[in-house]
Design an enzyme around this catalytic site. Sequence first.
Site, PDB file in Angstrom:
ATOM      1  N   GLY A 257       0.826  -1.194   0.000  1.00  0.00           N
ATOM      2  CA  GLY A 257       0.000   0.000   0.000  1.00  0.00           C
ATOM      3  C   GLY A 257       0.862   1.246   0.000  1.00  0.00           C
ATOM      4  O   GLY A 257       2.038   1.194   0.371  1.00  0.00           O
TER       5      GLY A 257
ATOM      6  N   GLY B 216      -0.185   9.316   0.994  1.00  0.00           N
ATOM      7  CA  GLY B 216       0.572  10.535   1.175  1.00  0.00           C
ATOM      8  C   GLY B 216       1.631  10.399   2.256  1.00  0.00           C
ATOM      9  O   GLY B 216       2.656  11.076   2.232  1.00  0.00           O
TER      10      GLY B 216
ATOM     11  N   VAL C 200       3.688   1.062   2.595  1.00  0.00           N
ATOM     12  CA  VAL C 200       3.540  -0.051   3.531  1.00  0.00           C
ATOM     13  C   VAL C 200       4.049  -1.329   2.859  1.00  0.00           C
ATOM     14  O   VAL C 200       3.668  -1.628   1.724  1.00  0.00           O
ATOM     15  CB  VAL C 200       2.073  -0.269   3.938  1.00  0.00           C
ATOM     16  CG1 VAL C 200       1.991  -1.322   5.034  1.00  0.00           C
ATOM     17  CG2 VAL C 200       1.447   1.016   4.410  1.00  0.00           C
TER      18      VAL C 200
ATOM     19  N   ASP D 175      -9.405   9.066  11.247  1.00  0.00           N
ATOM     20  CA  ASP D 175      -9.473   8.678   9.838  1.00  0.00           C
ATOM     21  C   ASP D 175     -10.161   7.322   9.689  1.00  0.00           C
ATOM     22  O   ASP D 175      -9.645   6.408   9.063  1.00  0.00           O
ATOM     23  CB  ASP D 175      -8.064   8.664   9.231  1.00  0.00           C
ATOM     24  CG  ASP D 175      -8.104   8.796   7.709  1.00  0.00           C
ATOM     25  OD1 ASP D 175      -9.176   9.164   7.173  1.00  0.00           O
ATOM     26  OD2 ASP D 175      -7.087   8.526   7.054  1.00  0.00           O
TER      27      ASP D 175
END
Length: 671
Positions: free
Chosen positions: A356, A359, A363, A474
Amino acid sequence: MPEPLNFLFLILFLSLATATSNNNNGLVFNGFTNSSLALSGIAQITSNGLLLLTNYTKEALGHAFHPTPINFIDPSSGQPKSFSTTFVFAIVPQYPDVSGHGLAFVISPSKDLPGSMPSQHLGLVNTSDNGNRSNHLIAVELDTVQTVEFFDIDHNHVGIDVNSLISSNSSTAGYYNKNRGQFETLTLISGDAMQVWIDYTGDDMMLEVRMAQINTTRPEIPLITSLVNFSDIVPDEMFVGFSSSTGAASGLHYISGWSFSLQGTAQALDISNLPSIPRNNTQRIKGPSMVLPVVLPLIVGLLVFTSVIGYFFLVRRIKKFAEIKEDWELEYGPHRISYKDLFDATKGFNDKNLIGSGGFGQVYKGTLPQSRVKVAVKRISHHSKQGVREFVSEIVSLSRLRHRNLVQLLGYCRRQGELFLVYDFVENGSLDRFLFDGEKPALSWSERFKVIKDVATGLLYLHEGWEQVVVHRDIKASNVLLDANHNGKLSDFGLARLYDHGTNPQTTHIVGTLGYLAPEISRTGKATTSSDVFAFGVFLLEVVCAKRPMERNAQEDVLGLVESVLESWKKGNVLSVVDPNLECLFDKAEAELVLKLGLLCSHPESVARPSMRQVMQFLEGSMQLPELPIDSLGSSARLKSYGIAFDDFLATSLSTSTIEIFSDEIYLKHS
Ligand SMILES: *[C@@H]1O[C@H](CO)[C@@H](O)[C@H](O)[C@H]1NC(C)=O
Ligand SMILES: *[C@@H]1O[C@H](CO)[C@@H](O)[C@H](O)[C@H]1NC(C)=O
Ligand SMILES: *[C@@H]1O[C@H](CO)[C@@H](O)[C@H](O)[C@H]1NC(C)=O
Ligand SMILES: *[C@@H]1O[C@H](CO)[C@@H](O)[C@H](O)[C@H]1NC(C)=O
Ligand SMILES: *[C@@H]1O[C@H](CO)[C@@H](O)[C@H](O)[C@H]1NC(C)=O
Ligand SMILES: *[C@@H]1O[C@H](CO)[C@@H](O)[C@H](O)[C@H]1NC(C)=O
Ligand SMILES: *[C@@H]1O[C@H](CO)[C@@H](O)[C@H](O)[C@H]1NC(C)=O
Ligand SMILES: *[C@@H]1O[C@H](CO)[C@@H](O)[C@H](O)[C@H]1NC(C)=O
């Protein structure tokens, strides 16, 4: 089925049936090749399939456990279950008559007995917890050193240990020979293979231990017995295996075969096919030979050459794996993971391991080299020293957060310009892959409802369950990960706040994600538990409808997901928005509850939103969802507040910072 195929299947079946089997809690290992034992310490499986718990390393310990937990208590009656086990071992001493310290068959709540010590503690307990009832430990020790503090009877005994190395019963190693009517002593450290039988009857709670030389029958009379009330000692799930340790004296502690059965007699071992245990056949060093004077100068030359090359590579290697470590980090030692380990785990941050990016950075997935723990490594760039200390202390404090619905943060590492956060790897990746784009099979309704409750539980823990309130900031489908059994785990919690420490002016920091931002954030600029609830509400709709909160291809009319749910509710058919992939196979009442709760949570006015505790009660049905005043959720009002909020937000933020939008995520770059 045609004949030959039939035959093939029969062979396949037979070969499967004879291989190591572990059904019905019956385990049989005739040798340990390819066994999935969980090893720790210096335990290893040798190339010919022996379990070698310790080698001649001094002051070391080795553990080997069967990885599947076993329940020793009958859940209906609370009575202990019977079990039976047998194994073949040998202890090969380093010197003919001293060896240390022995081995034990262990029933333990953990697979690695954390905190345990070597030497006289046999890798079972340590100086401070020996005898503590909260050890929940039962062991049969084969002890080769007499330890006075534990009242050991001699340096060649078998003992039954309950939570303590002070045995509840013990005897010199050996067996009663019925034919000769006498006790025969066995020498544990003879290097000879011997067999041990341990049997427990749930009815009378008797634990019996027997032993004999290999290839002899099981002695009739037990060597030692002890009344052990398992109900009083062991928690639900226990692991079975072995532990061993060395001290100032050491020995090779081998197990060559093991069988275990719950509620039945342990299957017999195939003694003649067990891997053979090597005698201490280390070669004596031979005297100088005629070849030596010729070869020696060559060898010396080669050594010098290789050490020069070696030095060169060493310097390069040191540079390659250099980290930044400062004095204040000492206290965080255990949370620090070395860069070399991360480098090895991710195969050098190989693109193939990339799972992944955003910004914040990338990962990677990987497997830590020593522990074989699967991890996800988040690589974040940072360039200044400012705030690093607070940042790291927050990371460490977050890594103390443990909850089954939160992705565990394991530790961190720092390097010039980079910071790494290491998380438990979660098997099935993020939920959005199951909801959108058909990348993964659609989840059933009951799976979705379970994930929703999991996320609510995790979020409630962040808000109320810990020593400090953690605002997630988030919440969204892509920050929810699913494990192998589709349990939901919330990831990236608290990270948004970490970014606030602004490790450097150029660090982008996430504000939230378009479509999940509570309107008041634009006014106050502050995320709260209530703005988390707002995002959770949007998340609920997302899971039910399998639609993103703002479809990007909706050209001029940015009617978000929330609005379209509201619209259909007003028209009286709220269930029409449910993901068509569910093919009407869903619980209508639950779906309606989740949709309405989603709208309530994403209410434009923060005071109207429930707390996560209330959300939990609604989801569990212990509290009735109030009638929603549909007009106050009114589409126009909402849309307006949305629009204005977001415009305001952009306007105010732009004056102080630049904004970057990275696939819906909003980042602020302070200037
Ligand atoms: C062990 O596994 C390897 C590879 O996974 C296989 O080649 C080998 O035949 C297996 N050995 C046994 C004894 O099952
Ligand atoms: C013992 O085993 C460990 C781990 O398997 C190994 O690192 C070590 O070199 C061995 N020591 C000896 C003396 O054989
Ligand atoms: C066993 O092997 C070790 C070396 O690993 C050696 O020092 C020792 O003398 C041997 N002991 C016996 C009894 O042969
Ligand atoms: C002893 O082991 C326990 C875990 O059972 C651990 O919490 C404790 O820190 C250990 N104590 C020492 C002195 O190592
Ligand atoms: C036993 O262990 C528990 C938990 O580790 C600890 O709280 C307790 O104080 C210990 N009891 C004794 C007598 O050491
Ligand atoms: C120890 O085991 C022996 C042999 O089974 C038995 O006779 C004796 O009663 C046991 N002692 C205790 C204290 O349980
Ligand atoms: C065994 O322990 C359980 C749980 O503590 C207790 O209820 C039961 O009475 C004990 N049984 C015996 C025989 O001591
Ligand atoms: C045990 O007996 C089998 C055959 O019955 C034999 O092959 C094996 O060598 C014996 N093992 C030992 C350690 O005596």
